[in-house]
Each structure stands twice: as structure tokens, then as C-alpha cells.
Design an enzyme around this catalytic site. Structure first.
Site, PDB file in Angstrom:
ATOM      1  N   ARG A  19       4.110  17.778  16.907  1.00 17.46           N
ATOM      2  CA  ARG A  19       3.675  18.065  15.526  1.00 17.46           C
ATOM      3  C   ARG A  19       2.438  17.451  15.007  1.00 17.46           C
ATOM      4  O   ARG A  19       1.888  16.766  15.963  1.00 17.46           O
ATOM      5  CB  ARG A  19       4.773  17.698  14.396  1.00 17.46           C
ATOM      6  CG  ARG A  19       4.984  16.075  14.556  1.00 17.46           C
ATOM      7  CD  ARG A  19       6.152  15.886  13.601  1.00 17.46           C
ATOM      8  NE  ARG A  19       6.395  14.463  13.553  1.00 17.46           N
ATOM      9  CZ  ARG A  19       7.613  13.982  12.877  1.00 17.46           C
ATOM     10  NH1 ARG A  19       8.238  14.655  12.308  1.00 17.46           N
ATOM     11  NH2 ARG A  19       7.592  12.600  13.119  1.00 17.46           N
ATOM     12  N   VAL A  71       7.297   7.030  24.939  1.00 12.60           N
ATOM     13  CA  VAL A  71       6.121   6.531  25.704  1.00 12.60           C
ATOM     14  C   VAL A  71       6.208   5.029  26.080  1.00 12.60           C
ATOM     15  O   VAL A  71       5.561   4.434  26.704  1.00 12.60           O
ATOM     16  CB  VAL A  71       4.978   6.730  24.631  1.00 12.60           C
ATOM     17  CG1 VAL A  71       4.556   8.151  24.591  1.00 12.60           C
ATOM     18  CG2 VAL A  71       4.950   6.205  23.511  1.00 12.60           C
ATOM     19  N   TYR A 166      -0.406  -1.954  11.502  1.00 12.81           N
ATOM     20  CA  TYR A 166      -0.842  -0.913  12.137  1.00 12.81           C
ATOM     21  C   TYR A 166      -2.382  -1.289  12.583  1.00 12.81           C
ATOM     22  O   TYR A 166      -2.580  -0.841  13.866  1.00 12.81           O
ATOM     23  CB  TYR A 166      -0.744   0.223  11.231  1.00 12.81           C
ATOM     24  CG  TYR A 166      -1.255   1.666  11.593  1.00 12.81           C
ATOM     25  CD1 TYR A 166      -0.505   2.397  12.641  1.00 12.81           C
ATOM     26  CD2 TYR A 166      -2.414   2.211  11.239  1.00 12.81           C
ATOM     27  CE1 TYR A 166      -1.031   3.525  13.134  1.00 12.81           C
ATOM     28  CE2 TYR A 166      -2.901   3.214  11.495  1.00 12.81           C
ATOM     29  CZ  TYR A 166      -2.247   4.118  12.608  1.00 12.81           C
ATOM     30  OH  TYR A 166      -2.755   5.277  13.039  1.00 12.81           O
ATOM     31  N   LYS A 170      -3.878  -0.755  16.453  1.00 10.87           N
ATOM     32  CA  LYS A 170      -4.919  -0.016  16.822  1.00 10.87           C
ATOM     33  C   LYS A 170      -5.894  -0.752  17.358  1.00 10.87           C
ATOM     34  O   LYS A 170      -6.949   0.145  18.090  1.00 10.87           O
ATOM     35  CB  LYS A 170      -5.284   0.979  15.781  1.00 10.87           C
ATOM     36  CG  LYS A 170      -4.077   2.078  15.313  1.00 10.87           C
ATOM     37  CD  LYS A 170      -3.851   3.145  16.470  1.00 10.87           C
ATOM     38  CE  LYS A 170      -2.885   4.186  16.128  1.00 10.87           C
ATOM     39  NZ  LYS A 170      -2.706   4.972  17.444  1.00 10.87           N
ATOM     40  N   THR A 203      -2.082  14.867   7.652  1.00  9.78           N
ATOM     41  CA  THR A 203      -0.772  15.270   8.452  1.00  9.78           C
ATOM     42  C   THR A 203       0.301  14.137   7.768  1.00  9.78           C
ATOM     43  O   THR A 203       0.186  13.589   6.481  1.00  9.78           O
ATOM     44  CB  THR A 203      -0.942  14.565   9.808  1.00  9.78           C
ATOM     45  OG1 THR A 203      -1.097  13.178   9.799  1.00  9.78           O
ATOM     46  CG2 THR A 203      -2.220  15.139  10.654  1.00  9.78           C
TER      47      THR A 203
END
Length: 272
Positions: A19, A71, A166, A170, A203
Site C-alpha cells: 500500500r 524485513v 523516527y 531515518k 499517505t
């Protein structure tokens, strides 16, 4: 989307492809002529998405199939890269897109949440790069070199409240990309490694961030959170999945053949 990029005869693997941005990227790769192995932990949705991507791929004489992949699972990665070679004929592109974002103030940091983000965002991307190298390098099951595109975030380049964990994960993706590129070049793997820093995209993850940062009292409402992001963006709008997918296509293609170890902002100028 991707109309000027030709990936005919190439095979790509995309994580988190059931998605959102992953599905958009898989569709764009197929539209450029690549066969695509879509991977995710969302099996039913992943298979549905693979069917729609397969219809796009078929128009270019290519194919799309789905493979379950967590993953963070090393053995799962080995199975996925093997499936790409055995079912689709090779492996030329790996897009490490799967990611998790959990909004939390630093004062309320939760070790379990941090571990979840780092396992998916950092360990998952590291394993994806590892198995891309093993498959694409000389002597590997594909063995013709290729490209790895890692999805970092504008969160790696700015200080946006509520997403410290987060942002840290990243930022790690950015550093991993550069070290991996240096190793691939030094050791003659023939695999280019680059990353992109997407801005906020509406999203499911992007909407969730707006809702949760406002719930923490950082903004008056989700709309105010979005307005703040737009206000920080010189181009004056949120990103669209296609904006980022087009840059991924570029980095996956021979048009970027002399680029490796680069981080490309696709954020409307937010992180400059």
C-alpha cells in the site's frame, strides 16, 4: 509518471509494497518496463496490489508477483532475493521502502517503540542492502550489478517535534546508504546505493503523523499540523507519492549511472 525512464528487462524488489508509497513505486517501476517483486507482511493486500501492478507490467511485457517478507528477518531476505531471481529472472533494483513511524515526545520515549522503529527502519534497510549486494555483485545469483534506493525522510534533515525516534532512525538510513556505497565501490560490487528524503505525503502514515502530533498538543489540530508543514515548504504544498516515485525511478535507472552515496531531497524545499 516515469514516462522518460526505461527499465525494460530489469527486475526490481520493493519492500512495504502492499500500500501507500510502496505500491505507487512498484506501479511506477512496472510502468517503466521492470518486472517487480512486491514484498510486505500484509499478505492479502500485497497479493491484491501485485495483481494490479501485474496488469501494468504486462503492458510492457513484464511481470509482478508477491512474496511475504518481514524485513527484519535475515532468512526472509534470502528467500525474497532468491524468488526474484528464480521467478523473474534476475535482480537489478532493490527499493528499501518499508518503514514504521511512532509519534512520541522525547519526555515520554518508550523503549519498545524505539526498538520497533529501529528494527524495521534501520535493521530492515541494512538487511535489504546486504542481500542486494550478495545477489547483484560479481558471483552472485544475479551478478550484473544494479541499484539500491533507500527511503529515508525529510525527518533526517529537520527538527520536527514529536518524531525524535523516527528522525534518528531515518538519519541512520542516510549514513548507512553512504557507507554501503563506499564499500560497494571499493570492493567492485557494481551496485550503486542512494537514498531519498521524502517530504510529508498524505499517505496513511502522513495523515497519522498529523493526527498524533496534534493529539500531543504540538498543534491545535491535524489541519494545523499540515498547514505548518506546508508553511515550511517553499513549493507550498504536500508531496504526492508520484513525486517521490519519479525520483526513485531516476535513481534506479542508468540515467543516474554516476551517482552513488547521494541523498536526494524530494521535499519541496522543506529541508534546505
Amino acid at each position: 509518471m516515469g514516462s522518460t525512464v526505461d527499465l525494460t528487462g530489469k527486475t526490481a524488489l520493493v519492500t512495504g509494497a502492499a500500500r501507500g508509497f510502496g505500491a505507487t513505486t512498484a506501479t511506477a517501476l512496472a510502468g517503466a518496463g521492470a518486472s517487480v517483486l512486491l514484498t510486505d507482511v500484509l499478505d492479502d493486500l500485497g497479493r491484491e496490489t501485485a495483481e494490479s501492478v501485474g496488469a501494468v507490467a504486462a503492458e510492457r511485457g513484464a511481470r509482478a508477483v508477491f512474496q511475504h517478507l518481514d524485513v527484519t528477518d535475515d532468512a526472509g531476505w534470502e528467500a525474497a532475493t532468491s524468488a526474484a531471481v528464480q521467478q523473474l529472472g534476475g535482480l537489478d533494483v532493490v527499493v528499501n521502502n518499508a518503514g514504521v513511524e511512532i509519534t512520541r515526545l522525547v519526555v515520554d520515549a518508550d523503549p519498545a517503540e524505539l526498538e520497533t522503529m529501529f528494527r524495521v527502519n534501520v535493521i530492515g534497510t541494512t538487511l535489504g542492502t546486504k542481500h542486494a549486494f550478495r545477489t547483484m555483485r560479481p558471483g552472485g545469483a544475479a551478478g550484473s550489478g544494479g541499484a539500491v534506493v533507500n527511503i529515508s525522510s525529510v525527518a533526517a534533515t529537520i527538527a520536527f517535534p514529536g518524531i525524535a525516534g523516527y528522525s534518528a532512525s531515518k538519519s541512520a538510513v542516510d549514513r548507512l546508504t553512504r557507507v554501503a556505497a563506499a564499500e560497494s565501490g571499493r570492493l567492485g560490487y557494481g551496485v550503486r546505493v542512494n537514498c531519498v528524503y521524502p517530504g510529508l505525503v498524505p499517505t496513511e502514515m502522513g495523515v497519522k503523523l498529523a493526527v498524533e502530533t496534534s493529539a500531543l498538543g504540538l498543534f491545535e489540530s491535524p489541519d494545523a499540523a499540515v498547514a505548518a508543514v506546508v508553511g515550511l515548504t517553499p513549493l507550498g504544498r504536500l508531496g504526492e507519492p508520484a513525486d517521490i516515485a519519479d525520483v526513485v525511478l531516476f535513481l534506479a535507472s542508468d540515467a543516474s549511472r554516476f551517482m552513488t552515496g547521494a541523498g536526494v531531497p524530494v521535499d519541496g524545499g522543506m529541508g534546505m
